[in-house]
Design a protein around this motif. Structure first.
Motif, PDB file in Angstrom:
ATOM      1  N   LEU A  77       1.333   9.439  -5.672  1.00 22.29           N
ATOM      2  CA  LEU A  77       1.658  10.807  -5.243  1.00 22.29           C
ATOM      3  C   LEU A  77       2.779  11.392  -6.096  1.00 22.29           C
ATOM      4  N   ASN A  78       3.774  10.586  -6.408  1.00 22.94           N
ATOM      5  CA  ASN A  78       4.888  11.067  -7.229  1.00 22.94           C
ATOM      6  C   ASN A  78       4.462  11.366  -8.658  1.00 22.94           C
ATOM      7  N   ARG A  79       3.385  10.732  -9.109  1.00 24.51           N
ATOM      8  CA  ARG A  79       2.857  10.990 -10.454  1.00 24.51           C
ATOM      9  C   ARG A  79       1.863  12.138 -10.473  1.00 24.51           C
ATOM     10  N   GLY A  80       1.648  12.783  -9.323  1.00 26.74           N
ATOM     11  CA  GLY A  80       0.820  13.979  -9.295  1.00 26.74           C
ATOM     12  C   GLY A  80      -0.523  13.848  -8.609  1.00 26.74           C
ATOM     13  N   ALA A  81      -0.853  12.681  -8.059  1.00 23.53           N
ATOM     14  CA  ALA A  81      -2.122  12.549  -7.330  1.00 23.53           C
ATOM     15  C   ALA A  81      -2.088  13.461  -6.112  1.00 23.53           C
ATOM     16  N   PRO A  82      -3.206  14.100  -5.797  1.00 23.86           N
ATOM     17  CA  PRO A  82      -3.209  14.994  -4.640  1.00 23.86           C
ATOM     18  C   PRO A  82      -3.214  14.211  -3.334  1.00 23.86           C
ATOM     19  N   CYS A 117      -0.094  18.201   4.116  1.00 27.61           N
ATOM     20  CA  CYS A 117       1.332  17.938   4.301  1.00 27.61           C
ATOM     21  C   CYS A 117       2.102  19.173   3.874  1.00 27.61           C
ATOM     22  N   GLN A 118       3.234  19.340   4.486  1.00 27.39           N
ATOM     23  CA  GLN A 118       4.087  20.465   4.132  1.00 27.39           C
ATOM     24  C   GLN A 118       5.126  19.964   3.144  1.00 27.39           C
ATOM     25  N   GLY A 119       5.250  20.673   2.046  1.00 29.65           N
ATOM     26  CA  GLY A 119       6.223  20.283   1.042  1.00 29.65           C
ATOM     27  C   GLY A 119       5.735  19.109   0.216  1.00 29.65           C
ATOM     28  N   LYS A 120       6.686  18.391  -0.331  1.00 30.33           N
ATOM     29  CA  LYS A 120       6.384  17.254  -1.194  1.00 30.33           C
ATOM     30  C   LYS A 120       5.825  16.093  -0.364  1.00 30.33           C
ATOM     31  N   PRO A 121       4.736  15.444  -0.840  1.00 29.79           N
ATOM     32  CA  PRO A 121       4.201  14.284  -0.109  1.00 29.79           C
ATOM     33  C   PRO A 121       5.262  13.197   0.046  1.00 29.79           C
ATOM     34  N   SER A 122       5.273  12.558   1.214  1.00 27.50           N
ATOM     35  CA  SER A 122       6.280  11.551   1.510  1.00 27.50           C
ATOM     36  C   SER A 122       5.628  10.339   2.151  1.00 27.50           C
ATOM     37  N   MET A 123       6.453   9.434   2.642  1.00 28.33           N
ATOM     38  CA  MET A 123       5.927   8.257   3.312  1.00 28.33           C
ATOM     39  C   MET A 123       5.099   8.659   4.526  1.00 28.33           C
ATOM     40  N   LEU A 140       0.830  -1.207   0.000  1.00 26.82           N
ATOM     41  CA  LEU A 140       0.000   0.000   0.000  1.00 26.82           C
ATOM     42  C   LEU A 140       0.863   1.254   0.000  1.00 26.82           C
ATOM     43  N   ILE A 141       1.871   1.281   0.835  1.00 28.51           N
ATOM     44  CA  ILE A 141       2.756   2.451   0.906  1.00 28.51           C
ATOM     45  C   ILE A 141       3.431   2.677  -0.442  1.00 28.51           C
ATOM     46  N   GLN A 142       3.981   1.611  -1.010  1.00 28.03           N
ATOM     47  CA  GLN A 142       4.706   1.729  -2.279  1.00 28.03           C
ATOM     48  C   GLN A 142       3.792   2.213  -3.393  1.00 28.03           C
ATOM     49  N   LYS A 143       2.613   1.611  -3.512  1.00 29.12           N
ATOM     50  CA  LYS A 143       1.703   1.993  -4.589  1.00 29.12           C
ATOM     51  C   LYS A 143       1.187   3.416  -4.418  1.00 29.12           C
ATOM     52  N   ARG A 144       0.903   3.805  -3.191  1.00 36.79           N
ATOM     53  CA  ARG A 144       0.415   5.164  -2.955  1.00 36.79           C
ATOM     54  C   ARG A 144       1.508   6.195  -3.211  1.00 36.79           C
ATOM     55  N   GLU A 156      -5.334  -5.933  -4.653  1.00 34.72           N
ATOM     56  CA  GLU A 156      -4.109  -5.207  -4.310  1.00 34.72           C
ATOM     57  C   GLU A 156      -4.027  -3.839  -4.991  1.00 34.72           C
ATOM     58  N   ASN A 157      -5.166  -3.223  -5.253  1.00 35.89           N
ATOM     59  CA  ASN A 157      -5.202  -1.874  -5.807  1.00 35.89           C
ATOM     60  C   ASN A 157      -5.491  -0.885  -4.692  1.00 35.89           C
ATOM     61  N   VAL A 158      -4.877   0.292  -4.782  1.00 34.51           N
ATOM     62  CA  VAL A 158      -5.122   1.344  -3.791  1.00 34.51           C
ATOM     63  C   VAL A 158      -6.512   1.920  -4.040  1.00 34.51           C
ATOM     64  N   VAL A 159      -7.312   1.981  -2.984  1.00 36.83           N
ATOM     65  CA  VAL A 159      -8.662   2.535  -3.070  1.00 36.83           C
ATOM     66  C   VAL A 159      -8.726   3.739  -2.148  1.00 36.83           C
ATOM     67  N   ILE A 160      -9.261   4.823  -2.674  1.00 36.05           N
ATOM     68  CA  ILE A 160      -9.443   6.033  -1.884  1.00 36.05           C
ATOM     69  C   ILE A 160     -10.862   6.013  -1.333  1.00 36.05           C
ATOM     70  N   THR A 161     -10.976   6.176  -0.041  1.00 37.42           N
ATOM     71  CA  THR A 161     -12.276   6.181   0.613  1.00 37.42           C
ATOM     72  C   THR A 161     -13.055   7.405   0.161  1.00 37.42           C
ATOM     73  N   PRO A 162     -14.317   7.214  -0.251  1.00 37.77           N
ATOM     74  CA  PRO A 162     -15.090   8.378  -0.697  1.00 37.77           C
ATOM     75  C   PRO A 162     -15.345   9.349   0.443  1.00 37.77           C
ATOM     76  N   ASP A 163     -15.341  10.605   0.098  1.00 38.15           N
ATOM     77  CA  ASP A 163     -15.608  11.667   1.064  1.00 38.15           C
ATOM     78  C   ASP A 163     -17.103  11.944   1.043  1.00 38.15           C
ATOM     79  N   ASP A 164     -17.768  11.754   2.168  1.00 37.54           N
ATOM     80  CA  ASP A 164     -19.203  11.941   2.241  1.00 37.54           C
ATOM     81  C   ASP A 164     -19.609  13.396   2.495  1.00 37.54           C
ATOM     82  N   ALA A 165     -18.649  14.276   2.545  1.00 39.48           N
ATOM     83  CA  ALA A 165     -18.965  15.688   2.772  1.00 39.48           C
ATOM     84  C   ALA A 165     -19.687  16.246   1.546  1.00 39.48           C
ATOM     85  N   PRO A 166     -20.602  17.171   1.746  1.00 42.48           N
ATOM     86  CA  PRO A 166     -21.306  17.750   0.597  1.00 42.48           C
ATOM     87  C   PRO A 166     -20.354  18.537  -0.291  1.00 42.48           C
ATOM     88  N   ASP A 167     -20.673  18.581  -1.573  1.00 39.07           N
ATOM     89  CA  ASP A 167     -19.868  19.305  -2.545  1.00 39.07           C
ATOM     90  C   ASP A 167     -20.164  20.798  -2.413  1.00 39.07           C
TER      91      ASP A 167
END
Length: 90
Positions: free
Chosen positions: A31-36, A41-47, A23-27, A65-76
């Motif tokens: 992040l290094n490819r530009g995912a927010p 975090c301050q500066g470049k995203p890291s481990m 999970l750490i490696q894939k994420r 074994e795919n990274v899944v981002i939990t959906p944000d339930d906050a209103p748009d």
């Protein structure tokens, strides 16, 4: 090394040390490819950024074994601001 990795709690949370390292490696690749980053975090995203995302339940590995981002339930907020507000005075 990050203190969070010294504890077994984070490994148990994701299903073991192998899954944690995957999970750490894939994420980090995302992040290094530009995912927010999903946490502030301050500066470049890291481990440390990825560890914080795991601890706050923002990401996990699915059964394939795919990274899944939990959906944000906050209103748009942008959508809410664009909607017309009813005029209750009339």
């Amino acid at each position: 090394m990050l203190d969070e990795l010294k504890e077994d709690d984070i490994a148990k949370k994701v299903g073991g040390k192998f899954k944690l390292s995957t999970l750490i490696q894939k994420r980090l690749v995302q992040l290094n490819r530009g995912a927010p980053p999903l946490v502030e975090c301050q500066g470049k995203p890291s481990m440390a950024t990825v560890i914080e995302e795991i601890l706050t339940d923002k990401i996990y590995l699915d059964t394939s074994e795919n990274v899944v981002i939990t959906p944000d339930d906050a209103p748009d907020l942008e959508k809410m601001l664009m909607e017309e507000v009813p005029d209750f005075d009339n």
